[in-house]
Motif scaffolding. Structure first.
Motif, PDB file in Angstrom:
ATOM      1  N   ALA A 409       0.831  -1.211   0.000  1.00 31.39           N
ATOM      2  CA  ALA A 409       0.000   0.000   0.000  1.00 31.39           C
ATOM      3  C   ALA A 409       0.865   1.260   0.000  1.00 31.39           C
ATOM      4  CB  ALA A 409      -0.927  -0.011   1.208  1.00 31.39           C
ATOM      5  N   LEU A 410       1.964   1.255   0.766  1.00 30.75           N
ATOM      6  CA  LEU A 410       2.879   2.401   0.768  1.00 30.75           C
ATOM      7  C   LEU A 410       3.537   2.576  -0.596  1.00 30.75           C
ATOM      8  CD1 LEU A 410       4.629   1.914   4.238  1.00 30.75           C
ATOM      9  CD2 LEU A 410       2.869   3.583   3.648  1.00 30.75           C
ATOM     10  N   TRP A 411       3.936   1.476  -1.210  1.00 34.10           N
ATOM     11  CA  TRP A 411       4.561   1.547  -2.543  1.00 34.10           C
ATOM     12  C   TRP A 411       3.602   2.196  -3.548  1.00 34.10           C
ATOM     13  CZ3 TRP A 411       9.226   0.207  -4.852  1.00 34.10           C
ATOM     14  CH2 TRP A 411       9.214   0.103  -6.248  1.00 34.10           C
ATOM     15  N   ASP A 412       2.374   1.722  -3.583  1.00 35.82           N
ATOM     16  CA  ASP A 412       1.402   2.266  -4.545  1.00 35.82           C
ATOM     17  C   ASP A 412       1.113   3.736  -4.278  1.00 35.82           C
ATOM     18  OD1 ASP A 412       1.258  -0.248  -5.672  1.00 35.82           O
ATOM     19  OD2 ASP A 412      -0.527  -0.845  -4.518  1.00 35.82           O
ATOM     20  N   ALA A 413       0.952   4.095  -2.990  1.00 38.69           N
ATOM     21  CA  ALA A 413       0.620   5.478  -2.656  1.00 38.69           C
ATOM     22  C   ALA A 413       1.775   6.427  -2.988  1.00 38.69           C
ATOM     23  CB  ALA A 413       0.253   5.576  -1.177  1.00 38.69           C
ATOM     24  N   PHE A 414       3.009   6.028  -2.694  1.00 42.49           N
ATOM     25  CA  PHE A 414       4.161   6.894  -2.991  1.00 42.49           C
ATOM     26  C   PHE A 414       4.395   7.024  -4.493  1.00 42.49           C
ATOM     27  CE2 PHE A 414       6.119   5.796   1.387  1.00 42.49           C
ATOM     28  CZ  PHE A 414       5.312   6.753   1.980  1.00 42.49           C
ATOM     29  N   LYS A 415       4.195   5.932  -5.227  1.00 41.77           N
ATOM     30  CA  LYS A 415       4.334   6.011  -6.679  1.00 41.77           C
ATOM     31  C   LYS A 415       3.303   6.968  -7.275  1.00 41.77           C
ATOM     32  CE  LYS A 415       7.713   3.254  -7.921  1.00 41.77           C
ATOM     33  NZ  LYS A 415       8.878   3.759  -8.716  1.00 41.77           N
ATOM     34  N   GLU A 416       2.082   6.917  -6.739  1.00 38.26           N
ATOM     35  CA  GLU A 416       1.008   7.760  -7.258  1.00 38.26           C
ATOM     36  C   GLU A 416       1.265   9.237  -6.978  1.00 38.26           C
ATOM     37  OE1 GLU A 416      -3.851   8.237  -6.729  1.00 38.26           O
ATOM     38  OE2 GLU A 416      -2.766   6.552  -5.810  1.00 38.26           O
ATOM     39  N   ASN A 417       1.946   9.532  -5.861  1.00 35.97           N
ATOM     40  CA  ASN A 417       2.199  10.922  -5.480  1.00 35.97           C
ATOM     41  C   ASN A 417       3.615  11.382  -5.825  1.00 35.97           C
ATOM     42  OD1 ASN A 417      -0.228  11.982  -3.634  1.00 35.97           O
ATOM     43  ND2 ASN A 417       0.055   9.791  -3.250  1.00 35.97           N
ATOM     44  N   GLY A 418       4.355  10.591  -6.579  1.00 38.37           N
ATOM     45  CA  GLY A 418       5.671  11.003  -7.049  1.00 38.37           C
ATOM     46  C   GLY A 418       6.752  11.008  -5.992  1.00 38.37           C
ATOM     47  N   ILE A 419       6.580  10.277  -4.940  1.00 35.35           N
ATOM     48  CA  ILE A 419       7.595  10.180  -3.887  1.00 35.35           C
ATOM     49  C   ILE A 419       8.493   8.996  -4.210  1.00 35.35           C
ATOM     50  CG2 ILE A 419       7.988   9.776  -1.438  1.00 35.35           C
ATOM     51  CD1 ILE A 419       5.360  11.150  -0.886  1.00 35.35           C
ATOM     52  N   GLU A 420       9.792   9.249  -4.272  1.00 31.14           N
ATOM     53  CA  GLU A 420      10.743   8.233  -4.705  1.00 31.14           C
ATOM     54  C   GLU A 420      11.351   7.493  -3.513  1.00 31.14           C
ATOM     55  OE1 GLU A 420      13.659  10.159  -7.042  1.00 31.14           O
ATOM     56  OE2 GLU A 420      12.297  10.595  -8.731  1.00 31.14           O
ATOM     57  N   PHE A 421      11.628   6.220  -3.758  1.00 30.50           N
ATOM     58  CA  PHE A 421      12.416   5.427  -2.813  1.00 30.50           C
ATOM     59  C   PHE A 421      13.880   5.551  -3.215  1.00 30.50           C
ATOM     60  CE2 PHE A 421       8.236   3.485  -2.586  1.00 30.50           C
ATOM     61  CZ  PHE A 421       8.066   3.356  -1.211  1.00 30.50           C
ATOM     62  N   PRO A 422      14.774   5.850  -2.296  1.00 31.86           N
ATOM     63  CA  PRO A 422      16.178   6.105  -2.673  1.00 31.86           C
ATOM     64  C   PRO A 422      16.936   4.818  -2.960  1.00 31.86           C
ATOM     65  CG  PRO A 422      15.931   6.212  -0.315  1.00 31.86           C
ATOM     66  CD  PRO A 422      14.554   6.002  -0.858  1.00 31.86           C
ATOM     67  N   PHE A 423      17.951   4.953  -3.788  1.00 32.81           N
ATOM     68  CA  PHE A 423      18.903   3.866  -3.997  1.00 32.81           C
ATOM     69  C   PHE A 423      20.157   4.177  -3.200  1.00 32.81           C
ATOM     70  CE2 PHE A 423      16.391   4.151  -7.928  1.00 32.81           C
ATOM     71  CZ  PHE A 423      15.873   2.879  -7.975  1.00 32.81           C
ATOM     72  N   PRO A 424      20.799   3.215  -2.610  1.00 40.35           N
ATOM     73  CA  PRO A 424      22.023   3.489  -1.837  1.00 40.35           C
ATOM     74  C   PRO A 424      23.154   3.959  -2.744  1.00 40.35           C
ATOM     75  CG  PRO A 424      21.637   1.127  -2.049  1.00 40.35           C
ATOM     76  CD  PRO A 424      20.408   1.800  -2.571  1.00 40.35           C
ATOM     77  N   HIS A 425      23.892   4.966  -2.307  1.00 35.95           N
ATOM     78  CA  HIS A 425      25.018   5.515  -3.061  1.00 35.95           C
ATOM     79  C   HIS A 425      26.324   5.036  -2.434  1.00 35.95           C
ATOM     80  CE1 HIS A 425      22.617   8.287  -5.530  1.00 35.95           C
ATOM     81  NE2 HIS A 425      21.861   8.435  -4.440  1.00 35.95           N
ATOM     82  N   ARG A 426      27.258   4.685  -3.272  1.00 37.25           N
ATOM     83  CA  ARG A 426      28.581   4.253  -2.812  1.00 37.25           C
ATOM     84  C   ARG A 426      29.655   5.033  -3.562  1.00 37.25           C
ATOM     85  NH1 ARG A 426      25.589   2.578   0.265  1.00 37.25           N
ATOM     86  NH2 ARG A 426      25.274   0.451   1.049  1.00 37.25           N
ATOM     87  N   GLU A 427      30.714   5.465  -2.853  1.00 30.01           N
ATOM     88  CA  GLU A 427      31.836   6.186  -3.449  1.00 30.01           C
ATOM     89  C   GLU A 427      33.035   5.246  -3.470  1.00 30.01           C
ATOM     90  OE1 GLU A 427      33.669  10.592  -3.053  1.00 30.01           O
ATOM     91  OE2 GLU A 427      33.549   9.434  -1.219  1.00 30.01           O
TER      92      GLU A 427
END
Length: 450
Positions: A409-427
């Motif tokens: 439900a959180l996935w669908d709601a965030f996708k619908e409202n344009g809220i992104e899930f972050p990807f981990p960044h590595r240097e």
């Protein structure tokens, strides 16, 4: 073998006596009163058949409304399906009493014989319906037919004397075949009646909603154990066995319980303690070690716990006393669950909290009466971290599945409202050897992992 046994065998094996008996039987069948008795028997059966066809539909309608244990209901159905035999036996018994009052016993001999035969057949047919074991059903039929045959030939008393004569003397106590047979018969019938009555009482107690489930189980077990113990003692006393003879035996059993059966006794006592302190009850959702499920039944030795994958664990009662148990529904069945998630730093935390609460509240099993809450918990390496908390009332339906539904439900709601899930960044920093450091300066590469 004493005189009683010798008299029985001489009478039973005397060919002349048997021939005289058969000749007298055939002569009695040729008399006019024999035809009258046969006619009366036929009329009694016809009336019983007609009456049973009128009564059985009403009894069947009434039986469908009976709510009791399956064993009691099986007995009721077995008798109800044979009402013509019940009425036939009743009619013959009344006719036999009347004839013996107004005429000689010899003029009701065939009716008496038919009554014994009908009674034997009724008990055997009902027992074959009630007794599930084919072996015990056949043993019961053999005993009934043997008693009927001996009664017809007038050999009941002689057989009893012969069985009583065959025995051994053990001090002041004498054991004979008749004593053993009576003891086994009395104990079997008494135990069957005790177990049947105990199941009936237990079924009635389980329907009393004013009593807690654990106390219902305790009452049922006390009633069953009391009835069984009483049945055994009364049966032994009825056949003439002195109960004081078991004093030494009971002492030996006590020693055995103290050493060899201590685990069994420990589990039994633990089961009684569990029922008294009401720590767990049927229907509770519990967590014991790696086992998560709901309690299906409380037994004298173990607790039946059914897991979500359909497996049934029989956990000893002692484990619920000595180990830590998580009872998800001890006071009530309300359970709060947590779901952690994170969103991109480009998101508005206030908007994320609002959407998360609305999406969680829309899941079917989440309680609306206790609305979900969402809190921001920290700034992570790659995301803003949140936790959403919600309540459910049916933990026995599973915990992992409801968490998964909330995450979807959180996935669908965030996708619908344009809220992104972050990807981990590595240097990743790549360094070159010292001798070529001037030709190849340090390289810095910024990559992102999916």
């Amino acid at each position: 073998m004493d005189d009683a046994a010798d008299q029985f065998y001489s009478k039973f094996l005397d060919v002349d006596s048997l021939l005289v008996f058969f000749n007298e039987t055939i002569a009695s069948l040729l008399r006019p009163w024999s035809a009258y008795q046969i006619g009366i028997i036929v009329l009694a059966f016809v009336f019983a058949l007609i009456l049973s066809r009128r009564v059985e539909p009403w009894l069947e309608t009434y039986a469908r409304r009976i709510k009791t244990s399956p064993q009691i209901l099986r007995i009721i159905v077995a008798v109800m399906r044979r009402m013509e035999q019940v009425f036939f036996i009743l009619f013959l018994a009344i006719i036999l009493l009347v004839l013996r009052e107004v005429t000689w016993d010899s003029r009701s001999y065939i009716i008496s014989l038919a009554l014994k035969l009908a009674t034997a057949w009724f008990f055997i047919s009902v027992a074959s319906r009630i007794i599930r074991s084919r072996f015990f059903s056949r043993v019961f039929a053999l005993i009934v037919w043997s008693y009927f045959a001996l009664s017809v030939f007038g050999l009941i008393e002689d057989v009893s004397k012969a069985m009583d004569a065959a025995g051994v003397q053990l001090g002041d106590f004498r054991i004979s075949i008749l004593l053993v047979f009576n003891a086994v018969l009395f104990i079997t019938v008494a135990l069957w009646l005790a177990v049947t009555t105990g199941n009936f009482v237990d079924d009635k107690v389980q329907r009393v909603e004013d009593i807690t489930p654990s106390f219902r189980v305790l009452i049922g077990k006390i009633v069953k154990i009391s009835l069984i113990a009483t049945a055994v003692l009364l049966s032994l006393s009825a056949v003439g066995i002195d109960l004081t003879a078991f004093a030494v035996f009971s002492g030996a059993v006590g020693v055995g319980l103290g050493f060899g059966l201590q685990k069994v006794v420990s589990n039994f006592i633990s089961g009684v303690i569990i029922l008294l302190d009401k720590s767990i009850k049927p229907g509770d959702t519990i967590n014991l070690g790696d086992t998560f499920g709901w309690i299906r039944e409380l037994r004298a030795r173990f607790v039946s716990v059914v897991t979500r994958d359909g497996r049934e664990f029989l956990i000893p009662n002692e484990d619920f006393i000595t180990q830590q148990v998580i009872n998800w529904s001890f006071t009530d069945k309300l359970v709060r669950l947590d779901v952690n998630f994170g969103v991109s730093y480009n998101s508005d935390p206030h908007e994320v909290i609002r959407i998360a609460k609305e999406a969680t509240a829309g899941v079917e099993r989440v309680l609306v009466q206790k609305p979900p809450v969402c809190w921001m918990t920290g700034f992570g390496d790659s995301s803003i971290d949140f936790i959403v908390r919600f309540w459910i009332r049916d933990p026995q339906m599973g915990l992992t599945n409801i968490r998964g539904q909330v995450l979807i439900a959180l996935w669908d709601a965030f996708k619908e409202n344009g809220i992104e899930f972050p990807f981990p960044h590595r240097e990743i920093i790549m360094r070159t050897p010292v001798d070529v450091e001037l030709k190849h300066p340090t390289q810095k590469i910024d990559t992102s992992e999916d």
